[in-house]
Structure formats: C-alpha cells, structure tokens
Design a protein around this motif. Structure first.
Motif: not given
Length: 346
Positions: A49-50, A104, A96, A40, A53-54, A100
């Motif tokens: 951030a997205r 998100a 998060g 992360g 997150q992935d 991240w």
C-alpha cells in the motif's frame, strides 16, 4: 486578471482514472479535460500500500504540474482536487481503498501539492465535491451515491454535506453486509463490504464467477462473444452492454448484486428520511436505465416503510450522463472558498 477571466484547474483522482480540466470561476463548463489511468491498485495490485500511495501521489503532482504549464492551465488562480477516500476537516487523507488498498501513512495531500505547484490547493472527498454539482438543482435533501471502482456516498442537506471532522460518514461502500468469515474481500482489507459486492469491480467479479459456475448459460449469453468465451475476460463494458441488451445471465447477476445496495438505500431512508438518491459513477451510468429499474425492483421487494411501490421506485434516479461530476462540483467548492488564501476542506 479580471474576475471574468479567472479560472481554476480541477482534478478528480479516482480508483480507475485521473481527470484534470479547466473551469471558469463563478460557473461554466469543464474544458480541456485530460484523462489518464490512475497509477494505483488497479494497475499494480500486488505492490504494498505505501508503494502504491507514493506512485499515486507522484502521478497526481506530476500531471497537475504539466497541466498548469499548458495553455489550458496557465494562469489558474487555484487548484481543486477531489479524492477517492475519506479526509479529515484539516485535509488529511485517512485512507485510499480504491487507490492503494490497505493501510498507509496519513497524508496532508493539499500541503504537498501546494508546495509543489505554488498555488492554493483545495482538497475534498470526491463525492463531497460531486454533491455540490447538484446542490443548486436539487430542492430537497438528497443522497449522492457513486457506483464505480468502489462505492461512495454523501448526504446533502440544508446547504451542507453531512460528514464529521475526522472524515467519518459517506463511506457506505465499507458497510459490512455479509458477516461470513469467508465473505468477498474488500480492497480496504475487510470482508463482505458493500463495495466488494455492488461496486463496478465487485459486480464484474460476480459476473465472472457466474460465468465460470454455469458454462452452458455463459455459452448462450451475450457476455460470451466479446470476452472470447473466457469468463476472466469479461469487462465492465461488456457486462453493461449485456445488461442493456436484456441478457438473462448479465441481468440476473446485476440484480443479485444490487440487493445489498437496495438494503443500504432502504436503511438510509428508514433512518433519516432521505427520499432522493442520485446514482453516478462509470458503471451505473454505463448500465443506464436498467440500473435504477432493477434497483427499484429490489426496493419494492424489500418494502420501504410508509411508501407504496411507486414512491419507492421514485426515490432512485441517475445523475447527469457524463464523468464531470467531481470536476464541476470542485469548481463550485473553489468558488465558495474564494479568498486570499484557500484552506483545505473535506
């Protein structure tokens, strides 16, 4: 499979490290723990951030699937995941920050993992899970605080963790303690938050700034040689070791960083009367006794209404000297939720 042979697979997804292990149902110690760096913000901080997150979710699903297919994990009855961030009562991850960073999409991580793994999955906030480790050994209400990549907290009282259905509560690290517009940024996107100043990452940045601001003191400090006398190469391990050795620059940096944390503890005590504060997390436990000694100094300096110096110091203590808090607590939460179908919970 008999009840005596049942086991769970438990995971602790932290901002720095992902841990996965096996724990026997109805008690027992964590075994066969695997550790890997979380994919992360700590490793890819420049990504959106997205995207982070992935990465984190894919890594968690992949590592759990591999563990469940290994001899240690095969035959597990359920999976428990402790997560470094707030969740709703329905198991939706709301944020998060240490994983991240910024905003998100909300994420029902339990549903995603259950579909991928083919097992019931219980997801909890990491400090909620960790609090259950101490629920049987702490006779009085207590507050558990982690000092690691960020700062998290939970109050445990009369058999429950105090948090509301939307996941609010226990996010002490995002209390704003410095209102200045140019205050130190927090990984969540805010500024001046307690976690930005007094977490392991926050204290490390403070040590690097102190070393850069006073090259003479840095040259004489125990921080210098292990870092090659480069302020930017000071690590948390080096900083913790220097504090344990009584190094003046490292100790004073930690003392200053703990002042807002002492204010937070004092505020909780004054507001709700909790008199037991247990500290866990990689940084606090690495520093060890000097951490609670310096924090106690700051509590005495502030003054805790109605308590003398000895009583103020007695409020703070270290948790168990390992990194299994969330894994053990998650196992106990799974035992409490044992049923034909597990439901996600905070």
């Amino acid at each position: 499979m008999s009840a005596a042979d049942r086991h769970h697979v438990v995971a602790d997804l932290g901002g720095t490290t992902l841990r996965i292990g096996r724990i026997a149902a109805r008690g027992g110690r964590v075994e066969a723990v695997r550790r890997t760096a979380t994919d992360g913000i700590g490793r890819h901080g420049l990504l959106p951030a997205r995207a982070l997150q992935d990465r984190v979710v894919r890594q968690l699903a992949r590592e759990l699937a591999e563990y469940l297919d290994s001899p240690a994990g095969r035959g597990a009855s359920a999976v428990g995941v402790s997560f470094a961030g707030p969740l709703t009562k329905d198991g939706v991850v709301r944020a998060g920050p240490t994983l991240w960073g910024g905003e998100a999409d909300p994420l029902h991580i339990g549903d995603l993992l259950s579909a991928r793994l083919g097992l019931p999955v219980l997801v909890a906030n990491d400090i909620t899970a960790a609090a259950w480790r101490y629920a049987e050994t702490e006779p009085e209400p207590f507050c558990l605080i982690t000092i690691s990549s960020g700062i998290g907290s939970k109050v445990f009282r009369h058999g429950e963790v105090l948090v509301d259905d939307d996941g609010h509560g226990g996010e002490l690290g995002h209390w704003r303690v410095d209102p200045a517009e140019d205050a130190v940024p927090c990984e969540c996107g805010g500024r001046g938050h307690l976690g930005a100043l007094a977490s392991g990452r926050g204290i490390l940045q403070a040590a690097r700034r102190a070393a850069s601001a006073d090259p003479g003191a840095f040259a004489r400090s125990a921080l210098g040689p292990p870092a090659g006398h480069r302020a930017e190469d000071i690590s948390n391990e080096v900083l913790a070791g220097a504090v344990r050795a009584g190094d003046p620059l490292a100790t004073e940096t930690l003392r200053r960083s703990l002042r807002p944390l002492a204010s937070a503890v004092n505020c909780l005590f004054t507001a709700i009367g909790i008199r037991r504060y247990l500290f866990i997390g990689g940084f606090a436990l690495a520093v060890g006794d000097p951490f609670v000694s310096l924090l106690g100094d700051e509590l005495v300096r502030l003054g805790c209404f109605g308590l003398d110096a000895g009583e103020a110091r007695a409020m703070v203590a270290l948790g168990a000297a390992d990194d299994d808090h969330c894994l053990i607590g998650m196992g106990r939460m799974l035992d409490r939720h044992s049923a034909p179908v597990l439901e996600e919970s905070v």
